[in-house]
Design an enzyme around this catalytic site. Structure first.
Site, PDB file in Angstrom:
ATOM      1  N   LYS A 187       0.957  -1.285   0.044  1.00 48.72           N
ATOM      2  CA  LYS A 187       0.014   0.036   0.061  1.00 48.72           C
ATOM      3  C   LYS A 187       0.849   1.043   0.211  1.00 48.72           C
ATOM      4  CE  LYS A 187      -4.607   0.895   0.391  1.00 48.72           C
ATOM      5  NZ  LYS A 187      -5.614   0.364  -0.047  1.00 48.72           N
TER       6      LYS A 187
ATOM      7  N   GLY B 178     -23.637   4.061   3.547  1.00 48.14           N
ATOM      8  CA  GLY B 178     -22.675   4.534   2.437  1.00 48.14           C
ATOM      9  C   GLY B 178     -23.053   4.294   1.123  1.00 48.14           C
ATOM     10  N   VAL B 179     -23.578   5.345   0.229  1.00 48.04           N
ATOM     11  CA  VAL B 179     -24.111   5.051  -1.073  1.00 48.04           C
ATOM     12  C   VAL B 179     -23.163   5.571  -1.852  1.00 48.04           C
ATOM     13  CG1 VAL B 179     -26.543   4.030  -0.699  1.00 48.04           C
ATOM     14  CG2 VAL B 179     -25.988   6.612  -0.624  1.00 48.04           C
ATOM     15  N   GLY B 180     -21.929   5.498  -1.955  1.00 44.63           N
ATOM     16  CA  GLY B 180     -21.047   6.193  -2.690  1.00 44.63           C
ATOM     17  C   GLY B 180     -20.700   5.210  -3.746  1.00 44.63           C
TER      18      GLY B 180
ATOM     19  N   VAL C 276     -19.481   2.095  -4.263  1.00 45.33           N
ATOM     20  CA  VAL C 276     -19.681   0.776  -4.265  1.00 45.33           C
ATOM     21  C   VAL C 276     -21.084   0.624  -3.497  1.00 45.33           C
ATOM     22  CG1 VAL C 276     -19.402  -1.524  -2.937  1.00 45.33           C
ATOM     23  CG2 VAL C 276     -17.331  -0.120  -3.692  1.00 45.33           C
TER      24      VAL C 276
HETATM   25  P1  NAD Z   1     -16.994   6.296  -1.813  1.00 48.44           P
HETATM   26  O1  NAD Z   1     -16.066   7.582  -0.989  1.00 48.44           O
HETATM   27  O2  NAD Z   1     -17.257   6.405  -3.048  1.00 48.44           O
HETATM   28  O3  NAD Z   1     -18.156   6.047  -0.925  1.00 48.44           O
HETATM   29  C1  NAD Z   1     -18.247   6.258   0.545  1.00 48.44           C
HETATM   30  C2  NAD Z   1     -19.493   6.709   0.980  1.00 48.44           C
HETATM   31  O4  NAD Z   1     -19.417   6.734   2.404  1.00 48.44           O
HETATM   32  C3  NAD Z   1     -19.884   8.199   0.635  1.00 48.44           C
HETATM   33  O5  NAD Z   1     -20.841   8.443  -0.272  1.00 48.44           O
HETATM   34  C4  NAD Z   1     -19.557   8.766   1.809  1.00 48.44           C
HETATM   35  O6  NAD Z   1     -20.318  10.126   1.894  1.00 48.44           O
HETATM   36  C5  NAD Z   1     -20.161   7.870   2.677  1.00 48.44           C
HETATM   37  N1  NAD Z   1     -20.158   8.365   4.199  1.00 48.44           N
HETATM   38  C6  NAD Z   1     -18.810   8.800   4.763  1.00 48.44           C
HETATM   39  N2  NAD Z   1     -19.033   8.808   6.016  1.00 48.44           N
HETATM   40  C7  NAD Z   1     -20.336   8.300   6.359  1.00 48.44           C
HETATM   41  C8  NAD Z   1     -21.035   8.239   7.460  1.00 48.44           C
HETATM   42  N3  NAD Z   1     -20.549   8.460   8.793  1.00 48.44           N
HETATM   43  N4  NAD Z   1     -22.145   7.516   7.594  1.00 48.44           N
HETATM   44  C9  NAD Z   1     -22.781   7.241   6.394  1.00 48.44           C
HETATM   45  N5  NAD Z   1     -22.165   7.386   5.059  1.00 48.44           N
HETATM   46  C10 NAD Z   1     -20.996   7.999   5.097  1.00 48.44           C
HETATM   47  O7  NAD Z   1     -15.924   4.964  -1.409  1.00 48.44           O
HETATM   48  P2  NAD Z   1     -16.237   3.412  -2.330  1.00 48.44           P
HETATM   49  O8  NAD Z   1     -15.410   3.480  -3.374  1.00 48.44           O
HETATM   50  O9  NAD Z   1     -17.618   3.377  -2.600  1.00 48.44           O
HETATM   51  O10 NAD Z   1     -15.728   2.811  -1.079  1.00 48.44           O
HETATM   52  C11 NAD Z   1     -16.581   2.422  -0.011  1.00 48.44           C
HETATM   53  C12 NAD Z   1     -15.849   1.677   0.926  1.00 48.44           C
HETATM   54  O11 NAD Z   1     -15.704   0.166   0.458  1.00 48.44           O
HETATM   55  C13 NAD Z   1     -14.577   2.027   1.498  1.00 48.44           C
HETATM   56  O12 NAD Z   1     -14.226   1.657   2.965  1.00 48.44           O
HETATM   57  C14 NAD Z   1     -13.427   1.408   0.662  1.00 48.44           C
HETATM   58  O13 NAD Z   1     -12.374   1.379   1.092  1.00 48.44           O
HETATM   59  C15 NAD Z   1     -14.357   0.050   0.443  1.00 48.44           C
HETATM   60  N6  NAD Z   1     -13.802  -0.633  -0.914  1.00 48.44           N
HETATM   61  C16 NAD Z   1     -13.997  -0.019  -2.165  1.00 48.44           C
HETATM   62  C17 NAD Z   1     -13.787  -0.883  -3.158  1.00 48.44           C
HETATM   63  C18 NAD Z   1     -13.858  -0.196  -4.634  1.00 48.44           C
HETATM   64  O14 NAD Z   1     -13.959  -0.947  -5.515  1.00 48.44           O
HETATM   65  N7  NAD Z   1     -14.189   1.169  -4.637  1.00 48.44           N
HETATM   66  C19 NAD Z   1     -12.891  -2.099  -3.237  1.00 48.44           C
HETATM   67  C20 NAD Z   1     -12.748  -2.451  -1.840  1.00 48.44           C
HETATM   68  C21 NAD Z   1     -13.210  -2.049  -0.709  1.00 48.44           C
END
Ligand code: NAD
Length: 358
Positions: free
Chosen positions: A80, A179-181, A183
């Site tokens: 990392k 969390g609706v980002g 993923v």
């Molecule tokens: P992202 O930043 O797009 O989404 C995260 C979401 O969580 C955002 O919408 C944010 O506003 C929300 N959030 C933050 N704090 C919050 C809270 N206290 N309560 C509710 N919502 C909150 O990230 P992502 O790419 O969707 O990844 C999400 C998680 O999955 C992370 O932990 C990341 O490390 C993990 N992950 C992602 C991937 C990938 O392919 N993107 C792969 C493996 C693991």
């Protein structure tokens, strides 16, 4: 405490720190293990309050990547990178070119990709100075955004977890989604299509509104998601969602989501198990994204185009491994996170022995 005594150190093969005077780049690249192949893991840009905290994060995340890559049966080790800085104000093309030189200096033992605070556009600049970058767009081997594949793996994992814990399919099951980002939004659509009912929370109102419009989800305030009446809790925001404060509030039978480091500590894993809840270990269920990235590394190595069929084959095998974790946990009456940790360590040790004997 020295680096070697840090609890997060845990046998790292290499820890590299870089400073570039011209751009102000301060970065750490941690290589936990190359037993299974070159280390792979994303680069995070974060305004760490101290170099110690940045180091601890790099070590913790790189070890987790060793476990994730081993469980996904990839010919990759764990590593990392962290860049110390504010991604909103301190990014520049020159900074990422300097980062690329740092990756190049590690001599092919580490492949980078995007993580929190770093986008594919940033990595295009790093690619000017190193070839060890994946998760890009715009060339034949490129794998693009890993989030849809991560979400697909999490969806299949939730389906399996519900089958095992409740003996039913997802139709009519309620999922509380934190969390609706990237993923979480893809996952919400898949769950909705399978007939699940959704309760969602996020700190981003726009994201919430869009997902609710597409899926009919009920929105609750961020702190209320832990009290939601739901069979499944799916953490898809930050780490540590399941901790001694939130666990007594959760009413679910299954904990399964995309976020990394969902359990605050191993004792919480034990407490989840003792409460009769089924936890699907995060670095197994969310391995779809790194499988997609691995597909790009493989294609680059072979001089071929990206092959989605290879990614699907690996994702299907990952789900079999997830099933094996659940079987062993039930049979041995041990928490799923402990079982998965032992399996990952055994896979890494075996590869190290084979490498030493070769
Ligand atoms: P992202 O930043 O797009 O989404 C995260 C979401 O969580 C955002 O919408 C944010 O506003 C929300 N959030 C933050 N704090 C919050 C809270 N206290 N309560 C509710 N919502 C909150 O990230 P992502 O790419 O969707 O990844 C999400 C998680 O999955 C992370 O932990 C990341 O490390 C993990 N992950 C992602 C991937 C990938 O392919 N993107 C792969 C493996 C693991």
């Amino acid at each position: 405490m020295t680096l070697f005594d840090s609890p997060a150190f845990e046998g790292h093969e290499g820890v590299h720190s870089f400073f570039d005077e011209k751009t102000g780049l301060k970065c750490i690249i941690a290589v936990h293990s190359t037993a299974r192949g070159p280390a792979a893991g994303g680069c995070r840009m974060w305004p760490f309050a101290s170099a110690e905290l940045a180091l601890e994060d790099a070590l913790r995340l790189s070890r987790a990547m060793s476990y994730k890559n081993a469980m996904a049966d990839l010919e990759l080790g764990g590593g990392k990178a962290v860049i110390i800085g504010d991604s909103r104000t301190q990014k520049s093309p020159a900074l990422f070119e300097a980062f690329g030189r740092a990756v190049e200096d590690v001599g092919g033992k580490y492949w980078t990709a995007e993580d929190v605070g770093v986008s594919p556009a940033d990595l295009m600049h790093a690619r000017k100075t190193t070839r060890y970058v994946a998760g890009l767009t715009g060339h034949a081997a490129a794998s693009g955004d890993p989030s849809p594949v991560t979400a697909e793996g999490v969806f299949r994992g939730i389906t399996l977890g519900v089958q095992r814990a409740l003996g039913r399919d997802l139709n009519g099951v309620t999922v509380a989604l934190q969390g609706v980002g990237h993923v979480g939004a893809y996952l919400a659509e898949k769950l909705h299509a399978a007939g699940a009912k959704l309760i969602i929370a996020d700190v981003n109102d726009d994201a919430l509104r869009q997902v609710a419009e597409r899926t009919g989800a009920r929105i609750v305030p961020p702190a209320a998601i832990f009290d939601a009446e739901a069979e499944v809790f799916a953490p898809c925001a930050l780490g540590g969602a399941v901790n001694p404060d939130t666990l007594p509030r959760l009413r679910c039978k299954v904990i399964a989501g995309g976020a990394n480091n969902q359990l605050s500590d191993p004792e919480t894993g034990r407490a989840v198990f003792d409460r009769g809840m089924l936890y699907l270990p995060d670095y197994v269920i969310n391995g779809g994204g790194i499988i997609n990235v691995a597909g790009e590394i493989r294609a680059l190595d072979r001089g071929e185009a990206f092959d989605p069929a290879w990614v699907e084959m690996k994702l299907a095998r990952l789900m079999e491994t997830l099933g094996e974790v659940l079987d062993r946990s039930k049979f041995d009456r041990r928490p799923t996170d402990q079982v998965a940790g032992d399996m990952a360590k055994a896979r890494i040790s075996l590869a190290a022995e084979q490498k030493a004997a070769a």
